[in-house]
Design an enzyme around this catalytic site. Structure first.
Site, short mmCIF file in Angstrom:
data_model
loop_
_atom_site.label_atom_id
_atom_site.label_comp_id
_atom_site.label_asym_id
_atom_site.label_seq_id
_atom_site.Cartn_x
_atom_site.Cartn_y
_atom_site.Cartn_z
N GLU A 54 -9.79 47.52 -21.73
CA GLU A 54 -8.63 46.88 -21.08
C GLU A 54 -7.45 47.84 -20.91
O GLU A 54 -6.30 47.48 -21.21
CB GLU A 54 -8.19 45.64 -21.88
CG GLU A 54 -9.20 44.53 -21.83
CD GLU A 54 -8.73 43.22 -22.48
OE1 GLU A 54 -7.65 43.18 -23.09
OE2 GLU A 54 -9.48 42.22 -22.36
N GLU A 84 -16.61 40.84 -22.18
CA GLU A 84 -15.93 39.82 -23.00
C GLU A 84 -15.85 38.58 -22.14
O GLU A 84 -15.29 38.62 -21.04
CB GLU A 84 -14.52 40.27 -23.40
CG GLU A 84 -14.51 41.41 -24.40
CD GLU A 84 -13.11 41.77 -24.90
OE1 GLU A 84 -12.24 40.87 -24.95
OE2 GLU A 84 -12.91 42.95 -25.20
O1 AHR Z 1 -11.49 39.45 -27.93
C1 AHR Z 1 -10.16 39.51 -28.31
C2 AHR Z 1 -9.37 40.49 -27.47
O2 AHR Z 1 -9.35 40.05 -26.15
C3 AHR Z 1 -9.96 41.87 -27.36
O3 AHR Z 1 -9.58 42.69 -28.42
C4 AHR Z 1 -9.40 42.38 -26.08
O4 AHR Z 1 -10.24 43.30 -25.45
C5 AHR Z 1 -9.19 41.13 -25.25
O5 AHR Z 1 -7.92 41.09 -24.72
#
Ligand code: AHR
Length: 651
Positions: free
Chosen positions: A360, A470
């Site tokens: 990110e 994610e």
């Molecule tokens: O999964 C929790 C957080 O969400 C992670 O650390 C990040 O990559 C995302 O913003």
């Protein structure tokens, strides 16, 4: 493959009216001869991060908090304080939850007798040094240990001190009576740090067991570190959590973050675990004990049969450090870092294939966040340097639909195998919206990437697919520590619908990693002594095991149901999965073409009477997978508020 014998008008009505269903059957056409690209096995990936109670306090078996004394021992209480998060749903809607904010070690005896010694600290910046006087035992203790009657615990303690300060008694204590303890005695200390083994059996079950370390002589002694685990741990991993991870059966695990990775130095996690430095978690609230590093993570992957997927630090981390990391992991034993790996117990290269190049980096919350124009260059330099060490590595670049993904694909297409995207959803009070928002956004990301393929010249002749590394719901109170939100039946329906959307876009989604796995927005939840599969975990487990591999065409006016179908790998069964996000049971009239159902098969169903049904560790399971064998004449239906997966044996 034979075509079925169709009933009148080519339609076989396989469902029979359910008592609860007054509605017309839902007509669904499945053309089993019309297949699309096989579903990548990596769609069923998982993600774990050094955050909250995911690894420590969920997966790793260590029972002691702050075993390496990151926080100075001051005797000040309480160590755990209620933290009030922000009001936003992903922050926890303002519901307070406990966080460790100072040392959990309490002082036995005189508080003034404990100092934090910086000289010759055993690990980290300081080590507690304790002065004891004859007849007045002194030392430290830690409470709030979860103990189970009859269970064995093992560990170690590192001590150094004046011979006269001993003996030191290390006791596991489960009650207030004189006999509610099991004690291991270290008779005599030496002036060098020595590791002593510990083994206990608990005489009762309690949530407030304690470990006491008390010296009974006169003099000074230091506690370098201590460790305590249930004796059934598997090389440090919690046996009960491991069992559920094996049930979850994911083929790939992304690690170590997440936001964490952008401030993580992988070198902190190698070498003697007792000497690895404790640090403040760079991105989150807790302490990073560094008990789990590269070796432990790869051992976990081996144990649960998953492929590793390591994220490197492109935030605060350097190009050179990323190259050194891959040499440490994959380099031949003759290379400098391969030799170091061998010294740490693993001469053979680990051969890790999947590498996340950062996390990110588009977000201003990310450590080391930088402008896109700069980041593109850094990404390319990191990949060049890593490839120079291991030309077979598969880099996965940071993406985010819009300007960021476009720029990455334009300037770094030669420096990635896959482009990452992340999606999180929050609660919607309207049940249909709650469920449908998931497939809708997954679809939008796929559409955007299809468009990039048309517009970006650098993509010509390339097939850079998406790693949705994610994805999950993330909302509501933190019940299981930081980001430890609970999941309900309605979330399970959304996750199933999300999987359906990945299947429908199997040409462009190559990987997806449910975020995360244990406690932290996790598919598994734990207490100190119990574990349980969330509703969403049940969906992941069900589809991974039972859903087919080659999607087939599904059509009809079946909304608001969400239906996906696929051939199993061996072509022996057609799997049909139905998400019913309504309170009304529906029978299914299946118009099946391109295959002939034998009438036999299995039905797997996850259902509950209300949308907020959920599971919790240590409590009877409220939501589960119910399995029924199908016989000729069995109805096909979609119960109210359910995910139903049919495996139809074909003739
Ligand atoms: O999964 C929790 C957080 O969400 C992670 O650390 C990040 O990559 C995302 O913003």
């Amino acid at each position: 493959m034979e075509y079925p014998t169709f009933g009148r008008a080519g339609l076989v009505l396989l469902g029979f009216a359910l008592a609860a269903s007054a509605a017309e059957p839902v007509r669904v056409a499945i053309d089993a001869a019309k297949t699309s690209e096989p579903i990548s096995k990596y769609i069923y990936g998982q993600f774990i991060e050094h955050l909250g109670r995911c690894i420590y306090g969920g997966m790793w078996a260590e029972m002691l908090e702050d075993r390496k004394f990151y926080y100075p021992v001051t005797g000040e209480a309480p160590a755990w304080t209620m933290f009030k998060p922000g009001m936003r749903s992903y922050e926890g809607e303002g519901h307070p939850y406990e966080l460790l904010t100072r040392s959990p070690w309490m002082i036995l005896g005189d508080k003034q007798a404990v100092a934090m010694a910086k000289d010759d600290a055993y690990v980290g910046e300081h080590t507690p040094a304790i002065a004891v006087q004859s007849g007045k035992p002194g030392g430290l203790m830690q409470e709030r240990l979860g103990l189970v009657e009859g269970r064995e615990y093992e560990g170690r303690i590192v001590l150094r001190g004046d011979a006269a300060a001993g003996p030191v008694e290390v006791s596991l204590v489960w009650g207030g009576g004189a006999s509610d303890r099991h004690t291991v005695t270290v008779p005599k200390l030496t002036d060098a740090y020595v590791k002593y083994p510990l083994r206990f059996r608990s005489g009762a079950s309690t949530d407030n067991g304690r470990l006491e370390i008390a010296a009974w002589g006169a003099g000074r002694f230091r506690i370098g570190t201590a460790s305590l685990m249930p004796a059934d741990h598997v090389r440090g991993w919690r046996a009960d959590t491991l069992a559920l991870l094996k049930e979850l059966d994911s083929p790939v695990y992304r690690w170590p973050g997440g936001n964490f990775v952008s401030g993580y130095n992988w070198r902190d996690g190698i070498g003697d675990p007792d000497r690895r430095p404790p640090r403040k978690n760079p991105a989150w609230t807790g302490v990073e004990h560094n008990d789990v590093g590269i070796h432990e993570y790869l051992d976990l992957c081996r144990e649960i049969g998953a492929e590793p997927f390591i994220a490197v630090n492109t935030g605060l981390g350097s190009v050179e450090e990323a190259a050194r990391q891959i040499e440490y992991v994959n380099g031949a034993p003759e290379t400098a870092l391969g030799r170091e790996r061998a010294r740490n117990g693993h001469p053979e290269p680990f051969d890790v294939k999947w590498w996340a190049i950062g996390n990110e980096m588009y977000g201003d919350w990310q450590l080391g966040h930088m402008p896109l124009t700069e980041y593109v260059k850094k990404h390319n330099r990191v990949v060049d340097a890593m490839r120079a060490v291991d030309g077979s590595m598969r880099p996965i670049a940071v993406g985010a639909v819009g300007e960021w993904s476009q720029a990455m694909l334009t300037h770094s297409a030669d420096h990635m195998d896959l482009l990452s995207e992340h999606l999180y959803w929050q609660n919607e009070d309207d049940l249909l919206r709650h469920v449908r928002q998931v497939p809708e956004r997954i679809r939008k990301v796929a559409d955007a990437h299809r468009q990039y393929r048309k517009e970006i010249a650098a993509l010509k002749g390339k097939d850079i697919r998406i790693a949705m590394d994610e994805w999950n719901y993330w909302y509501g109170p933190n019940e299981y520590g930081e980001l430890g939100v609970r999941y309900f039946l309605d979330d399970a329906l959304g996750i199933a619908a999300g999987l359906h959307e990945f299947f429908r876009n199997s040409d462009i989604y190559f990987m997806a990693n449910y975020a995360q796995t244990v406690n932290v927005i996790g598919a598994i939840k734990t207490t100190k002594t119990a574990v349980e599969m969330e509703t969403t975990g049940l969906v992941l487990k069900l589809y991974r095991r039972r859903f087919g591999a080659t999607p087939v065409a599904v059509s009809g006016a079946y909304e608001p149901l969400d239906i996906a179908a696929a051939w199993t790998k061996d072509d022996k069964a057609l799997t049909v999965a139905i998400v019913n996000p309504t309170g009304e049971a529906r029978e299914i009239a299946l118009d099946l073409r391109g295959a002939s159902w034998s009438g036999k098969g299995m039905r797997y169903r996850i259902a509950a009477p209300h949308r907020r049904a959920h599971n919790a560790p240590g409590k009877p399971r409220a939501v589960d997978i119910r399995t029924t064998a199908l016989t000729p004449g069995s109805p096909l239906d979609a119960a109210a508020l359910s995910v139903t997966l049919y495996s139809l044996a074909v003739d």
